[in-house]
Design an enzyme around this catalytic site. Structure first.
Site, mmCIF file in Angstrom:
data_model
loop_
_atom_site.group_PDB
_atom_site.id
_atom_site.type_symbol
_atom_site.label_atom_id
_atom_site.label_comp_id
_atom_site.label_asym_id
_atom_site.label_seq_id
_atom_site.Cartn_x
_atom_site.Cartn_y
_atom_site.Cartn_z
ATOM 1 N N ARG A 113 -10.259 2.687 -1.657
ATOM 2 C CA ARG A 113 -8.966 2.252 -1.100
ATOM 3 C C ARG A 113 -8.624 3.193 0.048
ATOM 4 O O ARG A 113 -8.914 4.388 -0.032
ATOM 5 C CB ARG A 113 -7.858 2.388 -2.166
ATOM 6 N N GLY B 139 -6.945 9.093 10.287
ATOM 7 C CA GLY B 139 -7.866 7.988 10.575
ATOM 8 C C GLY B 139 -8.668 7.609 9.344
ATOM 9 O O GLY B 139 -8.430 8.125 8.255
ATOM 10 N N THR C 171 -15.641 12.361 0.240
ATOM 11 C CA THR C 171 -17.086 12.384 0.404
ATOM 12 C C THR C 171 -17.525 10.994 0.813
ATOM 13 O O THR C 171 -17.052 9.992 0.289
ATOM 14 C CB THR C 171 -17.802 12.856 -0.889
ATOM 15 N N HIS C 172 -18.393 10.952 1.836
ATOM 16 C CA HIS C 172 -18.763 9.673 2.457
ATOM 17 C C HIS C 172 -20.285 9.594 2.565
ATOM 18 O O HIS C 172 -20.917 10.550 3.063
ATOM 19 C CB HIS C 172 -18.118 9.574 3.852
ATOM 20 N N ASP D 222 -12.252 7.964 7.773
ATOM 21 C CA ASP D 222 -13.537 8.681 7.878
ATOM 22 C C ASP D 222 -13.642 9.464 9.193
ATOM 23 O O ASP D 222 -14.727 9.608 9.766
ATOM 24 C CB ASP D 222 -14.713 7.693 7.767
ATOM 25 N N ARG E 258 0.852 -1.201 0.000
ATOM 26 C CA ARG E 258 0.000 0.000 0.000
ATOM 27 C C ARG E 258 0.885 1.248 0.000
ATOM 28 O O ARG E 258 0.600 2.219 -0.684
ATOM 29 C CB ARG E 258 -0.916 -0.002 1.234
ATOM 30 N N LEU F 168 -6.024 5.417 1.827
ATOM 31 C CA LEU F 168 -4.776 6.091 1.450
ATOM 32 C C LEU F 168 -3.744 5.915 2.562
ATOM 33 O O LEU F 168 -4.057 6.079 3.737
ATOM 34 C CB LEU F 168 -5.056 7.578 1.218
ATOM 35 N N ASP G 70 -7.969 12.834 7.439
ATOM 36 C CA ASP G 70 -6.824 12.898 8.370
ATOM 37 C C ASP G 70 -6.264 11.487 8.518
ATOM 38 O O ASP G 70 -6.569 10.607 7.706
ATOM 39 C CB ASP G 70 -7.252 13.526 9.711
HETATM 40 C C1 GRF Z 1 -20.166 7.908 -3.333
HETATM 41 O O1 GRF Z 1 -21.450 7.831 -2.733
HETATM 42 C C2 GRF Z 1 -19.113 8.089 -2.266
HETATM 43 O O2 GRF Z 1 -19.573 8.803 -1.143
HETATM 44 C C3 GRF Z 1 -18.824 6.664 -1.886
HETATM 45 O O3 GRF Z 1 -18.831 5.951 -3.103
HETATM 46 C C4 GRF Z 1 -19.787 6.580 -3.972
HETATM 47 C C5 GRF Z 1 -19.108 6.778 -5.296
HETATM 48 O O4 GRF Z 1 -20.079 7.108 -6.231
HETATM 49 N N1 GRF Z 1 -17.549 6.554 -1.210
HETATM 50 P P1 GRF Z 1 -19.621 7.583 -7.702
HETATM 51 O O5 GRF Z 1 -18.535 6.620 -8.157
HETATM 52 O O6 GRF Z 1 -19.110 8.995 -7.578
HETATM 53 O O7 GRF Z 1 -20.899 7.502 -8.511
#
Ligand code: GRF
Length: 198
Positions: free
Chosen positions: A89, A141, A106-107, A143, A63, A91, A139
């Site tokens: 993945r 961690g 984005t989560h 998420d 990794r 990082l 950061d």
């Molecule tokens: C998104 O909802 C993101 O938050 C999550 O995986 C999804 C990816 O969607 N980690 P896309 O590939 O941008 O359509």
């Protein structure tokens, strides 16, 4: 603002950023980095003439070595911001320490609720009536970094995971586009947010 968008899958968030950047008013220039050669999102980049390249974990012994190759490729583009949007993945620490706080993710959940790779499924399994999406600084961690923006999405009882995830993405895409705009325009200062979060 020059940004590298990291993807592993369909890239609808990448597509939303590419479409936003087509407007000269939107201050972003995008390069795309895929972690897998078959990431469908790379087609969005190709269709839009957005430079893209793939740095596959399977090409590296560890990794850390993958992370070093990813960092080198991104460094060559001299980006101002790295956006992880559907990168499946983790990082490595060296990568995070090089780019954070100009490194956001984005989560598909309202962190700190439902971290990890199965956030949508976990919210459904928990019987939650509401979930959502979080844009945060990455950061050391997983998420766990400072939250920049969140949007809530109601959960419909018995809703299939894919359907809920699509409804989350409907909120996620404009939220991510707006967050990147705020960073580009300087109204959102990542270094200040990260410093306040220490
Ligand atoms: C998104 O909802 C993101 O938050 C999550 O995986 C999804 C990816 O969607 N980690 P896309 O590939 O941008 O359509």
């Amino acid at each position: 603002l020059k940004l590298a968008v990291l993807i592993s899958g369909g890239g609808s968030n990448l597509k939303a950023l590419i479409e936003a950047a087509m407007n000269p008013e939107y201050p972003a220039e995008i390069v795309c980095v895929g972690s897998d050669t078959d990431a469908a999102g790379l087609a969005h980049a190709a269709a839009a003439g957005v430079p893209s390249f793939v740095v596959r974990p399977s090409d590296y012994a560890s990794r850390a070595e993958w992370g070093a190759a990813l960092a080198a490729a991104i460094r060559d583009f001299e980006v101002d911001l790295v956006v992880s949007a559907g990168l499946m993945r983790i990082l490595p620490a060296e990568f995070v320490s090089e780019f954070s706080p100009a490194l956001i993710n984005t989560h598909p959940a309202l962190l700190p609720l439902f971290p990890g790779a199965h956030a949508v499924r976990d919210a459904l399994a928990a019987g939650a009536t509401e979930t959502g999406v979080t844009v945060h600084i990455i950061d050391e961690g997983v998420d766990t970094g400072p939250v920049l923006r969140q949007a809530a999405v109601s959960i419909r009882a018995g809703e299939p995971e894919a359907e809920l995830h699509e409804r989350i993405k409907a909120e996620e895409r404009p939220l991510l586009v707006d967050t990147v705009r705020a960073i580009a325009e300087g109204s959102l200062n990542l270094a200040a947010v990260a410093a306040a979060h220490q």
